[in-house]
Design a protein around this motif. Structure first.
Motif, short mmCIF file in Angstrom:
data_model
loop_
_atom_site.label_atom_id
_atom_site.label_comp_id
_atom_site.label_asym_id
_atom_site.label_seq_id
_atom_site.Cartn_x
_atom_site.Cartn_y
_atom_site.Cartn_z
N TRP A 98 0.57 -1.34 -0.16
CA TRP A 98 0.14 -0.04 -0.07
C TRP A 98 0.85 1.21 -0.09
CZ3 TRP A 98 0.67 3.05 4.20
CH2 TRP A 98 1.34 2.67 5.52
N SER A 99 0.31 2.34 -0.47
CA SER A 99 0.99 3.52 -0.51
C SER A 99 -0.11 4.66 -0.03
CB SER A 99 1.60 4.11 -1.88
OG SER A 99 0.39 4.13 -2.70
N THR A 100 0.54 5.87 0.22
CA THR A 100 0.01 7.16 0.64
C THR A 100 0.48 7.99 -0.15
OG1 THR A 100 -0.69 8.45 2.50
CG2 THR A 100 1.32 7.72 2.48
N THR A 101 -0.30 9.45 -0.27
CA THR A 101 0.07 10.46 -0.80
C THR A 101 0.79 11.33 -0.09
OG1 THR A 101 -1.83 11.63 -0.66
CG2 THR A 101 -1.87 10.57 -2.51
N TYR A 102 1.60 12.15 -0.44
CA TYR A 102 2.46 13.13 0.37
C TYR A 102 2.76 14.50 -0.45
CZ TYR A 102 6.80 12.03 -2.16
OH TYR A 102 7.70 11.92 -3.24
N THR A 103 3.44 15.44 0.18
CA THR A 103 3.65 16.60 -0.15
C THR A 103 5.11 16.90 0.58
OG1 THR A 103 1.68 17.31 -0.87
CG2 THR A 103 3.53 19.16 -1.15
N ASN A 104 6.19 17.47 -0.20
CA ASN A 104 7.68 17.54 0.43
C ASN A 104 7.32 18.93 1.27
OD1 ASN A 104 9.41 15.52 0.25
ND2 ASN A 104 9.58 16.00 -2.02
N PRO A 105 7.97 19.09 2.43
CA PRO A 105 9.09 18.24 3.27
C PRO A 105 8.14 17.23 3.92
CG PRO A 105 8.73 20.11 4.34
CD PRO A 105 8.09 20.37 3.27
N VAL A 106 8.64 15.92 4.17
CA VAL A 106 8.19 14.69 4.78
C VAL A 106 8.18 15.08 6.70
CG1 VAL A 106 7.74 13.13 3.25
CG2 VAL A 106 10.04 13.34 4.52
N ILE A 107 9.46 15.88 6.80
CA ILE A 107 9.93 16.32 8.05
C ILE A 107 10.23 17.83 7.99
CG2 ILE A 107 11.21 16.15 10.19
CD1 ILE A 107 11.62 13.24 9.84
N ASP A 108 9.27 18.60 8.58
CA ASP A 108 9.63 20.17 8.17
C ASP A 108 10.26 20.75 9.18
OD1 ASP A 108 9.64 22.55 6.99
OD2 ASP A 108 7.64 23.01 7.56
N SER A 109 11.57 20.07 9.73
CA SER A 109 12.41 20.77 10.58
C SER A 109 13.94 20.61 10.28
CB SER A 109 11.97 20.22 12.02
OG SER A 109 12.08 18.79 12.18
N ASN A 110 14.90 20.94 11.04
CA ASN A 110 16.01 20.72 10.79
C ASN A 110 16.56 19.24 10.92
OD1 ASN A 110 18.82 21.82 9.90
ND2 ASN A 110 19.41 21.38 12.07
N ASN A 111 16.84 18.42 9.82
CA ASN A 111 17.31 17.13 10.13
C ASN A 111 18.10 16.90 8.65
OD1 ASN A 111 15.89 15.48 12.22
ND2 ASN A 111 14.30 16.86 11.42
N PRO A 112 19.38 17.33 8.86
CA PRO A 112 20.33 16.95 7.70
C PRO A 112 20.69 15.92 7.45
CG PRO A 112 20.90 19.12 9.10
CD PRO A 112 19.87 18.31 9.71
N ASP A 113 21.31 15.53 6.45
CA ASP A 113 21.92 14.16 6.13
C ASP A 113 21.07 12.82 6.38
OD1 ASP A 113 24.05 16.05 5.61
OD2 ASP A 113 24.95 15.85 7.53
N PRO A 114 19.94 12.89 6.14
CA PRO A 114 18.94 11.64 6.45
C PRO A 114 19.41 10.67 6.07
CG PRO A 114 17.86 13.09 5.01
CD PRO A 114 19.13 13.94 5.35
N ALA A 115 19.55 9.54 6.93
CA ALA A 115 19.93 8.17 6.51
C ALA A 115 18.67 7.26 7.09
CB ALA A 115 21.18 7.70 7.10
N VAL A 116 18.32 6.48 5.99
CA VAL A 116 17.13 5.60 6.36
C VAL A 116 17.50 4.01 6.26
CG1 VAL A 116 14.70 5.22 5.75
CG2 VAL A 116 15.52 7.46 5.59
N LEU A 117 17.01 3.55 7.22
CA LEU A 117 17.15 1.81 7.28
C LEU A 117 15.72 1.27 7.24
CD1 LEU A 117 18.80 -0.61 7.47
CD2 LEU A 117 18.29 -0.19 10.08
N ALA A 118 15.49 0.18 6.29
CA ALA A 118 14.37 -0.67 6.25
C ALA A 118 14.56 -1.84 7.27
CB ALA A 118 14.20 -1.01 4.75
N LEU A 119 13.73 -1.77 7.95
CA LEU A 119 13.73 -2.77 9.04
C LEU A 119 13.24 -4.22 8.68
CD1 LEU A 119 12.08 -0.76 12.08
CD2 LEU A 119 14.52 -1.07 11.44
N PRO A 120 13.80 -5.24 9.17
CA PRO A 120 13.41 -6.45 8.65
C PRO A 120 11.89 -6.94 8.98
CG PRO A 120 15.59 -6.68 9.92
CD PRO A 120 14.80 -5.27 10.17
N SER A 121 11.50 -6.31 10.25
CA SER A 121 10.05 -6.64 10.56
C SER A 121 9.05 -5.85 9.91
CB SER A 121 9.97 -6.79 11.78
OG SER A 121 10.28 -5.38 12.43
N GLY A 122 9.58 -4.68 8.99
CA GLY A 122 8.83 -3.56 8.25
C GLY A 122 8.90 -2.43 9.00
#
Length: 351
Positions: A19-43
Motif C-alpha cells: 500500500w502507499s499514501t500520498t505526500y507533499t514535501n517536506p516529510v519532516i519540516d524541521s532541521n534534519n540534515p543528512d538523513p539516513a534511512v534503514l528498512a527494518l526486517p520486520s517492516g
C-alpha cells in the motif's frame, strides 16, 4: 455474504500488493540534515539525522531517531546519544549518522570532532536487539583524523556487497599529499562491523574532478542493481544553492567509477533563475531505498527557498527515482519529474 467475500478479496489483494499514501514535501519540516534511512526486517523504517547545532554533551541530545511505516509519516523515538551519553572523545560537529543492521546488530556510524577540532569517524552499538538502542559508543574512533588531513574523516557509510557478502566501510577525507579536498576511500570490515579486516587497506575510489562539484564529494550512499554498483554522493558547498546529488557507477565495488554529468537532484534552476519561488534549494546528502514493488526512492535534505543557512534549517524530502538513458543498458537514476525536488502532491512508496 457476497459483499463480505468481495471486501475480503479486495483487502487480501491490497495486502499482497502493498500500500502507499500520498505526500507533499517536506516529510519532516524541521532541521534534519543528512538523513539516513534503514528498512527494518520486520517492516517499517528508521531514520537518523545530523545534530549540527549541539555543543553541550551534558545537556543536549545528539542524532535523533525517527520511525515510519510508510517513509512519509515520521515520529521521533529518541536519540542515539541522549544528553550525558555522548562518546568521551566527541565534543562537537556531530554529523552524518547512519544506522545499519550489520550481521545481526544495529550499528550507527557517525562523524564527530574531538576537543581539538580533529574530525574522526566513530561507531555506536545497540545494546539490545532494537534499533532504538540504547546505543553505546565503541570507546574510540574507528577512523582517526590522520596527520595528512585538514578536515579529517567524515560521512562514513556501510555496504554489504551482495556478490561476495563482504562488509565495507566507505568514507570521505581530504589529503595534503597529493592535495585533494575530497577523496573517497573504501576498506573491508570484519563481520562485527566495528573493526577492519586484518590485512585490509583503505583504497581511494572517487575524487572531486568535475567543475560543478566545486572541490566537494561527500555524503556517499552505495546501491547495487543488475551487476552494477551505484555510488550516490553530494557536491558543492552545503550552504549554496548549487549543492546537489550526483551518482557514479562501476562493475566492481573497488572501481573504477564513472560519474554521470547530470545530477540526480538539484535546485530547480528554471524557476530559481527567473526569480520564482522554487520551494527548495541546495538539495543533497541522503539515502536510497527500494520499495516493495522495486522502485528506488531517495530521502534527502534541502534548504527552503530563500532560507539558506537559516531557520528552519535543512528539511527532509522524499522523491522517487526514475531511470534515464539509452540504449536500455545505459540507464542512470534521477529524481522523477526532471531531477528537481518535488513540491506538489505525489504518490508515496509502496510498502
Amino acid at each position: 455474504m457476497k459483499c463480505w467475500h468481495f471486501s475480503v478479496f479486495i483487502s487480501l489483494c491490497l495486502y499482497n500488493q502493498g500500500w502507499s499514501t500520498t505526500y507533499t514535501n517536506p516529510v519532516i519540516d524541521s532541521n534534519n540534515p543528512d538523513p539516513a534511512v534503514l528498512a527494518l526486517p520486520s517492516g517499517g523504517f528508521i531514520a537518523v539525522a545530523t545534530s549540527n547545532h549541539v555543543t553541550d554533551p551534558t545537556t543536549e541530545d545528539a542524532f535523533p531517531i525517527y520511525k515510519s511505516e510508510d517513509l512519509v509519516n515520521w515520529q521521533l523515538q529518541g536519540y542515539v546519544f541522549p544528553a550525558g551519553s555522548w562518546p568521551n572523545w566527541a565534543a562537537k560537529n556531530l554529523w552524518a549518522p547512519e544506522m545499519h543492521l550489520v550481521n545481526g546488530r544495529y550499528l550507527v556510524y557517525f562523524s564527530a570532532s574531538a576537543p581539538n577540532s580533529r574530525h574522526s569517524v566513530g561507531v555506536a552499538i545497540s545494546q539490545t536487539d532494537s534499533p532504538l538502542g540504547p546505543f553505546e559508543d565503541l570507546g574510540e574512533p574507528l577512523i582517526y583524523h590522520i596527520e595528512d588531513s585538514v578536515v579529517g574523516a567524515i560521512d562514513a557509510t556501510y555496504f554489504k556487497d551482495p556478490q561476495t557478502e563482504q562488509d565495507f566501510l566507505i568514507w570521505k577525507t581530504d589529503t595534503l599529499v597529493p592535495f585533494s579536498i575530497s577523496s573517497v576511500f573504501i576498506r573491508e570490515l570484519e563481520e562485527d562491523g566495528v573493526s577492519f579486516m586484518n590485512g585490509s587497506q583503505a583504497t581511494m575510489i572517487l575524487q572531486s574532478d568535475l567543475p560543478s562539484e566545486q572541490g566537494i564529494v561527500e555524503g556517499m550512499w552505495m546501491m547495487y542493481k543488475e551487476d552494477t554498483y551505484f555510488m550516490f554522493y553530494s557536491s558543492s558547498w552545503f550552504t549554496l544553492p548549487s549543492y546537489h546529488m550526483g551518482v557514479a557507477r562501476s562493475k566492481s565495488i573497488m572501481g573504477p567509477y564513472v560519474k554521470r554529468d547530470v545530477p540526480v537532484v538539484e535546485t530547480d534552476w528554471e524557476r530559481y533563475n527567473s526569480g520564482q519561488n522554487c520551494t527548495f534549494e541546495g538539495p543533497g546528502h541522503g539515502s536510497v531505498l527500494v520499495d516493495s514493488v522495486g522502485d528506488w526512492w531517495v530521502v534527502y535534505h534541502s534548504w527552503r527557498y530563500g532560507h539558506l543557512d537559516k531557520e528552519p534549517g535543512r528539511v527532509m524530502l522524499l522523491d522517487r527515482l526514475e531511470w534515464q538513458g539509452a540504449p536500455e543498458e545505459d540507464l542512470w537514476p534521477v529524481v522523477l519529474g526532471g531531477g528537481v525536488p518535488s513540491d506538489t502532491e505525489r504518490e508515496g512508496p509502496v510498502v
